[in-house]
Design an enzyme around this catalytic site. Structure first.
Site, PDB file in Angstrom:
ATOM      1  N   GLY A  79       0.817  -1.199   0.000  1.00  5.20           N
ATOM      2  CA  GLY A  79       0.000   0.000   0.000  1.00  5.20           C
ATOM      3  C   GLY A  79       0.856   1.255   0.000  1.00  5.20           C
ATOM      4  O   GLY A  79       1.988   1.248  -0.471  1.00  5.20           O
ATOM      5  N   CYS A  80       0.329   2.328   0.550  1.00  2.00           N
ATOM      6  CA  CYS A  80       1.022   3.615   0.569  1.00  2.00           C
ATOM      7  C   CYS A  80       2.359   3.523   1.290  1.00  2.00           C
ATOM      8  O   CYS A  80       2.421   3.090   2.444  1.00  2.00           O
ATOM      9  CB  CYS A  80       0.139   4.656   1.254  1.00  2.00           C
ATOM     10  N   PHE A  81       3.437   3.952   0.635  1.00  2.00           N
ATOM     11  CA  PHE A  81       4.748   3.820   1.275  1.00  2.00           C
ATOM     12  C   PHE A  81       4.934   4.750   2.464  1.00  2.00           C
ATOM     13  O   PHE A  81       5.792   4.516   3.312  1.00  2.00           O
ATOM     14  CB  PHE A  81       5.910   3.948   0.287  1.00  2.00           C
TER      15      PHE A  81
END
EC number: 1.8.4.11
Length: 220
Positions: free
Chosen positions: A52-54
């Site tokens: 997902g979002c880093f």
């Protein structure tokens, strides 16, 4: 996109712009490639994960004892020098990823894999939460057959426990492309960002509650 989320967008979805990845022979070549082994430096090893979002994943791994640094970037795709804008098209094959620099004498690769599976929704395909798209898909990268065996065994055990398929793809590591400077340490540098407050921090806190024994003192 995350860095320009409007208040309305955050209120409605806490989501990021995305689009579907197109499959092609170049991407298949990445999946079938021989893994690249990253050499240790000064006693420190590197591992690579996409979940997902880093912004979220970077802070989770930063919280671990034995982890020196975590860098946000892109991996798993077939294009060179990808940018945030490129990745968000879903056409490069890359996913938002992190490079974890760690001391294997303090924390093992196997534990990093446990953290990986334990800090996400393991059954969600092509995203985490409202961050939907191939650029947010879950990928766990191996650099040798021993790492691959660890990953596959833990993935199979989790599928047996859950009674359903775990979404994480298993890729041979090829190349990590560092993301733009403004993405690095984003949660720390932008604590009042709506996405950070409503998505990143809650995800970190859920992880911390599950793995208190792994945390650095400042994260307890």
């Amino acid at each position: 996109m995350k860095h320009i989320l409007s208040v309305l967008a955050v209120t409605l979805l806490f989501s990021c712009q995305n689009s579907a990845q197109s499959s092609n022979s170049a991407q298949q070549a990445v999946i079938n490639a021989k893994p690249v082994q990253v050499p240790m430096e000064n006693g420190k090893a590197k591992a690579y994960f996409a979940s997902g979002c880093f912004w979220c994943v970077e802070e989770i791994y930063e919280s671990l004892k034995g982890v020196d640094e975590v860098i946000s970037g892109y991996s798993g795709g077939h294009t060179k020098n990808p940018t945030y804008a490129d990745s968000n098209t879903g056409r490069t094959g890359h996913a938002e990823s992190v490079e974890v620099i760690y001391d294997p004498n303090v924390i093992s690769f196997a534990t990093l894999v446990d953290v990986y599976f334990g800090s996400q929704n393991p059954t969600q395909v092509n995203g985490q939460g409202n961050d939907i798209g191939s650029q947010y898909r879950s990928i766990i990268f191996y650099q040798n057959e021993k790492q691959k065996e660890i990953i596959l065994k833990k993935k199979a055990a989790l599928e047996k426990k859950l009674g359903e398929k775990v979404a994480a793809e298993v890729y041979p590591f090829q190349k990590f492309w560092r993301a733009e400077d403004y993405h690095q340490n984003y949660v720390v540098n932008h604590p009042n960002n709506p996405y950070v407050r409503n998505v990143s921090i809650p995800r970190l806190n859920r992880f911390k509650a599950k793995f208190p024994q792994l945390l650095k003192d400042k994260f307890k």
